[in-house]
Design a protein around this motif. Sequence first.
Motif, PDB file in Angstrom:
ATOM      1  N   LYS A 177      35.324  57.492  56.027  1.00 51.61           N
ATOM      2  CA  LYS A 177      36.689  57.550  56.640  1.00 51.61           C
ATOM      3  C   LYS A 177      37.920  56.928  55.815  1.00 51.61           C
ATOM      4  O   LYS A 177      38.934  57.165  55.666  1.00 51.61           O
ATOM      5  CB  LYS A 177      36.538  56.909  58.112  1.00 51.61           C
ATOM      6  N   CYS A 178      37.558  55.617  55.196  1.00 52.49           N
ATOM      7  CA  CYS A 178      38.461  55.098  54.476  1.00 52.49           C
ATOM      8  C   CYS A 178      39.017  56.015  53.173  1.00 52.49           C
ATOM      9  O   CYS A 178      40.083  55.828  52.724  1.00 52.49           O
ATOM     10  CB  CYS A 178      38.148  53.559  53.684  1.00 52.49           C
ATOM     11  N   GLY A 179      38.042  56.715  52.627  1.00 52.03           N
ATOM     12  CA  GLY A 179      38.293  57.454  51.538  1.00 52.03           C
ATOM     13  C   GLY A 179      39.229  58.786  51.899  1.00 52.03           C
ATOM     14  O   GLY A 179      39.902  59.254  51.098  1.00 52.03           O
ATOM     15  N   GLU A 180      39.301  59.096  53.395  1.00 48.57           N
ATOM     16  CA  GLU A 180      40.246  60.204  53.595  1.00 48.57           C
ATOM     17  C   GLU A 180      41.518  59.389  54.012  1.00 48.57           C
ATOM     18  O   GLU A 180      42.529  60.460  54.187  1.00 48.57           O
ATOM     19  CB  GLU A 180      39.804  60.495  54.845  1.00 48.57           C
ATOM     20  N   LEU A 181      41.894  58.066  53.849  1.00 46.65           N
ATOM     21  CA  LEU A 181      43.249  57.637  54.042  1.00 46.65           C
ATOM     22  C   LEU A 181      44.089  57.990  53.002  1.00 46.65           C
ATOM     23  O   LEU A 181      43.710  58.073  51.691  1.00 46.65           O
ATOM     24  CB  LEU A 181      43.269  56.229  54.212  1.00 46.65           C
ATOM     25  N   ALA A 182      45.417  58.213  53.259  1.00 50.81           N
ATOM     26  CA  ALA A 182      46.541  58.539  52.483  1.00 50.81           C
ATOM     27  C   ALA A 182      46.403  57.367  50.996  1.00 50.81           C
ATOM     28  O   ALA A 182      46.501  56.214  51.513  1.00 50.81           O
ATOM     29  CB  ALA A 182      47.819  58.693  52.889  1.00 50.81           C
ATOM     30  N   GLY A 183      46.530  57.908  50.054  1.00 53.19           N
ATOM     31  CA  GLY A 183      46.490  56.987  48.747  1.00 53.19           C
ATOM     32  C   GLY A 183      45.319  56.110  48.663  1.00 53.19           C
ATOM     33  O   GLY A 183      45.297  55.177  47.622  1.00 53.19           O
ATOM     34  N   VAL A 184      44.162  56.457  49.317  1.00 58.22           N
ATOM     35  CA  VAL A 184      42.891  55.748  48.971  1.00 58.22           C
ATOM     36  C   VAL A 184      42.057  56.270  48.089  1.00 58.22           C
ATOM     37  O   VAL A 184      41.650  57.777  48.566  1.00 58.22           O
ATOM     38  CB  VAL A 184      42.461  55.120  50.333  1.00 58.22           C
ATOM     39  N   ALA A 185      41.414  55.797  47.185  1.00 63.01           N
ATOM     40  CA  ALA A 185      40.316  56.580  46.449  1.00 63.01           C
ATOM     41  C   ALA A 185      39.298  55.500  46.315  1.00 63.01           C
ATOM     42  O   ALA A 185      39.202  54.690  45.996  1.00 63.01           O
ATOM     43  CB  ALA A 185      40.995  57.033  44.855  1.00 63.01           C
ATOM     44  N   ILE A 186      38.007  56.152  46.492  1.00 64.79           N
ATOM     45  CA  ILE A 186      36.677  55.451  46.291  1.00 64.79           C
ATOM     46  C   ILE A 186      35.780  56.243  45.562  1.00 64.79           C
ATOM     47  O   ILE A 186      35.434  57.320  45.862  1.00 64.79           O
ATOM     48  CB  ILE A 186      35.946  55.162  47.883  1.00 64.79           C
ATOM     49  N   ARG A 187      35.622  55.511  44.548  1.00 71.05           N
ATOM     50  CA  ARG A 187      34.783  56.167  43.149  1.00 71.05           C
ATOM     51  C   ARG A 187      33.375  55.464  43.105  1.00 71.05           C
ATOM     52  O   ARG A 187      33.627  54.125  43.042  1.00 71.05           O
ATOM     53  CB  ARG A 187      35.541  56.467  42.189  1.00 71.05           C
ATOM     54  N   ILE A 188      32.400  56.116  42.810  1.00 70.94           N
ATOM     55  CA  ILE A 188      31.232  55.315  42.450  1.00 70.94           C
ATOM     56  C   ILE A 188      30.921  55.341  41.056  1.00 70.94           C
ATOM     57  O   ILE A 188      30.924  56.271  40.371  1.00 70.94           O
ATOM     58  CB  ILE A 188      29.871  56.114  43.366  1.00 70.94           C
ATOM     59  N   VAL A 189      30.376  54.289  40.272  1.00 71.09           N
ATOM     60  CA  VAL A 189      29.894  53.839  39.097  1.00 71.09           C
ATOM     61  C   VAL A 189      28.338  54.089  39.321  1.00 71.09           C
ATOM     62  O   VAL A 189      27.690  53.288  39.928  1.00 71.09           O
ATOM     63  CB  VAL A 189      30.282  52.833  38.445  1.00 71.09           C
ATOM     64  N   PRO A 190      27.656  55.218  38.752  1.00 73.35           N
ATOM     65  CA  PRO A 190      26.287  55.564  39.141  1.00 73.35           C
ATOM     66  C   PRO A 190      25.408  54.638  37.945  1.00 73.35           C
ATOM     67  O   PRO A 190      25.929  54.057  36.934  1.00 73.35           O
ATOM     68  CB  PRO A 190      26.261  56.882  38.645  1.00 73.35           C
ATOM     69  N   TYR A 191      24.137  54.442  38.566  1.00 74.09           N
ATOM     70  CA  TYR A 191      23.448  53.906  37.517  1.00 74.09           C
ATOM     71  C   TYR A 191      23.187  54.311  36.344  1.00 74.09           C
ATOM     72  O   TYR A 191      22.988  53.560  35.261  1.00 74.09           O
ATOM     73  CB  TYR A 191      21.874  53.950  38.365  1.00 74.09           C
ATOM     74  N   ALA A 192      23.537  55.722  36.082  1.00 74.57           N
ATOM     75  CA  ALA A 192      23.206  56.483  34.706  1.00 74.57           C
ATOM     76  C   ALA A 192      24.330  55.872  33.917  1.00 74.57           C
ATOM     77  O   ALA A 192      24.076  56.142  32.629  1.00 74.57           O
ATOM     78  CB  ALA A 192      23.695  57.749  34.904  1.00 74.57           C
ATOM     79  N   ALA A 193      25.311  55.076  34.408  1.00 74.27           N
ATOM     80  CA  ALA A 193      26.322  54.666  33.327  1.00 74.27           C
ATOM     81  C   ALA A 193      25.846  53.411  32.505  1.00 74.27           C
ATOM     82  O   ALA A 193      26.331  53.062  31.550  1.00 74.27           O
ATOM     83  CB  ALA A 193      27.753  54.193  34.226  1.00 74.27           C
ATOM     84  N   ASP A 194      24.929  52.725  33.281  1.00 72.99           N
ATOM     85  CA  ASP A 194      24.258  51.645  32.460  1.00 72.99           C
ATOM     86  C   ASP A 194      25.235  50.507  32.018  1.00 72.99           C
ATOM     87  O   ASP A 194      25.280  50.147  30.901  1.00 72.99           O
ATOM     88  CB  ASP A 194      23.270  52.057  31.132  1.00 72.99           C
ATOM     89  N   LEU A 195      26.156  50.245  32.959  1.00 77.48           N
ATOM     90  CA  LEU A 195      27.280  49.266  32.716  1.00 77.48           C
ATOM     91  C   LEU A 195      27.060  48.118  33.674  1.00 77.48           C
ATOM     92  O   LEU A 195      26.750  47.954  34.718  1.00 77.48           O
ATOM     93  CB  LEU A 195      28.591  49.898  32.922  1.00 77.48           C
ATOM     94  N   TYR A 196      27.366  46.791  33.135  1.00 81.39           N
ATOM     95  CA  TYR A 196      27.504  45.663  33.781  1.00 81.39           C
ATOM     96  C   TYR A 196      28.603  45.064  33.439  1.00 81.39           C
ATOM     97  O   TYR A 196      28.937  44.665  32.308  1.00 81.39           O
ATOM     98  CB  TYR A 196      26.203  44.716  33.501  1.00 81.39           C
ATOM     99  N   VAL A 197      29.476  44.813  34.457  1.00 82.96           N
ATOM    100  CA  VAL A 197      30.827  44.273  34.293  1.00 82.96           C
ATOM    101  C   VAL A 197      30.874  42.874  35.284  1.00 82.96           C
ATOM    102  O   VAL A 197      30.526  43.239  36.606  1.00 82.96           O
ATOM    103  CB  VAL A 197      31.923  45.022  34.535  1.00 82.96           C
ATOM    104  N   ALA A 198      30.854  41.842  34.781  1.00 80.80           N
ATOM    105  CA  ALA A 198      31.199  40.359  35.684  1.00 80.80           C
ATOM    106  C   ALA A 198      32.493  39.929  35.373  1.00 80.80           C
ATOM    107  O   ALA A 198      32.681  39.846  34.407  1.00 80.80           O
ATOM    108  CB  ALA A 198      30.008  39.755  35.601  1.00 80.80           C
ATOM    109  N   PRO A 199      32.998  39.122  36.254  1.00 79.36           N
ATOM    110  CA  PRO A 199      32.623  39.366  37.630  1.00 79.36           C
ATOM    111  C   PRO A 199      33.625  40.542  38.401  1.00 79.36           C
ATOM    112  O   PRO A 199      34.334  41.243  37.687  1.00 79.36           O
ATOM    113  CB  PRO A 199      33.206  37.872  38.239  1.00 79.36           C
ATOM    114  N   ASP A 200      33.561  40.581  39.710  1.00 82.68           N
ATOM    115  CA  ASP A 200      34.309  41.374  40.450  1.00 82.68           C
ATOM    116  C   ASP A 200      35.642  41.047  40.212  1.00 82.68           C
ATOM    117  O   ASP A 200      36.082  39.886  40.175  1.00 82.68           O
ATOM    118  CB  ASP A 200      34.015  41.487  41.944  1.00 82.68           C
ATOM    119  N   PHE A 201      36.473  42.057  40.090  1.00 82.97           N
ATOM    120  CA  PHE A 201      38.128  41.869  40.103  1.00 82.97           C
ATOM    121  C   PHE A 201      38.855  42.783  40.824  1.00 82.97           C
ATOM    122  O   PHE A 201      38.398  43.956  40.994  1.00 82.97           O
ATOM    123  CB  PHE A 201      38.359  41.629  38.524  1.00 82.97           C
ATOM    124  N   THR A 202      40.117  42.276  40.970  1.00 83.95           N
ATOM    125  CA  THR A 202      41.028  43.287  41.564  1.00 83.95           C
ATOM    126  C   THR A 202      42.353  43.009  40.776  1.00 83.95           C
ATOM    127  O   THR A 202      42.964  41.861  41.036  1.00 83.95           O
ATOM    128  CB  THR A 202      41.122  43.023  43.166  1.00 83.95           C
TER     129      THR A 202
END
Length: 268
Positions: A177-202
């Motif tokens: 539902k959040c992904g359907e809101l105007a201006g909102v995009a939710i995207r998934i970084v899959p396991y296949a990307a084999d990436l680790y980024v720390a820490p969380d950031f905004t």
Amino acid sequence: MIGARLRTARKAAGVTQARVAAVLELSQSTVTKIEKGQTTISADNLGKLVEFLGVDEATAAELRKFSEADAAERQRSRRPAGPLWFGDIPDLERRAREIRSWTGERLPGVLQSEQYMRALFQGRANVDDLVEARKDRQRLFDHEGIREFLLSESALDRVRATADPLMALDQVQHLLKCGELAGVAIRIVPYAADLYVAPDFTILRLDEGDRVYVEYQSGKLLLHKHKDVREHWDAWAVLDELALPVEESARLLAGIRDRLDAGLAGQA
């Protein structure tokens, strides 16, 4: 105080607390706390209550004004528990023209459903206050702008693996539902990307310049120096390249939802 005014409006309409609780899908004890000023009422619930009680527009506007003032006062009162700047984060989020958020092993609070929040806060003495404060941060969706969230597939697995499949289903449906809101995009970084980024950031893009809100296990930071901001934009560029497109991410979430739904149907 908003609580006293809501109590007056409720009594004037001849409505019981139990009826208000049913309309807002809250416990009667929570309604009592709201009227006593012991907890806040979310903007969504205030809108529902105003409509249900049938108050005039002038009274409704006054109630909204007092609700915002109460929320601001509670936010200020919480500041001593953490860094002094932390109380300003919700305001910065609402003012931001763009928000770019990455979380690796969890769901960000602004994307959490109420059921999920309550499960996280279970056992805390002030669960209602914590939930209302987190829902208040979700008011950033009421403002125009770009809000893009990159989530790791690992974070989704943590939701799916919860002991409560109903709560997990509710959370995944909430993400869709959040992904359907105007201006909102939710995207998934899959396991296949084999990436680790720390820490969380905004990253927050504001009129006065970009800011970066970083969360570590040991605490939180608000960064504004050009070098720090640039490093996080560079990290974002890497994640952006690896994340699935919006449509494919939505299909992945829908697949998780359908599997949870099928599992619950099989238990019936």
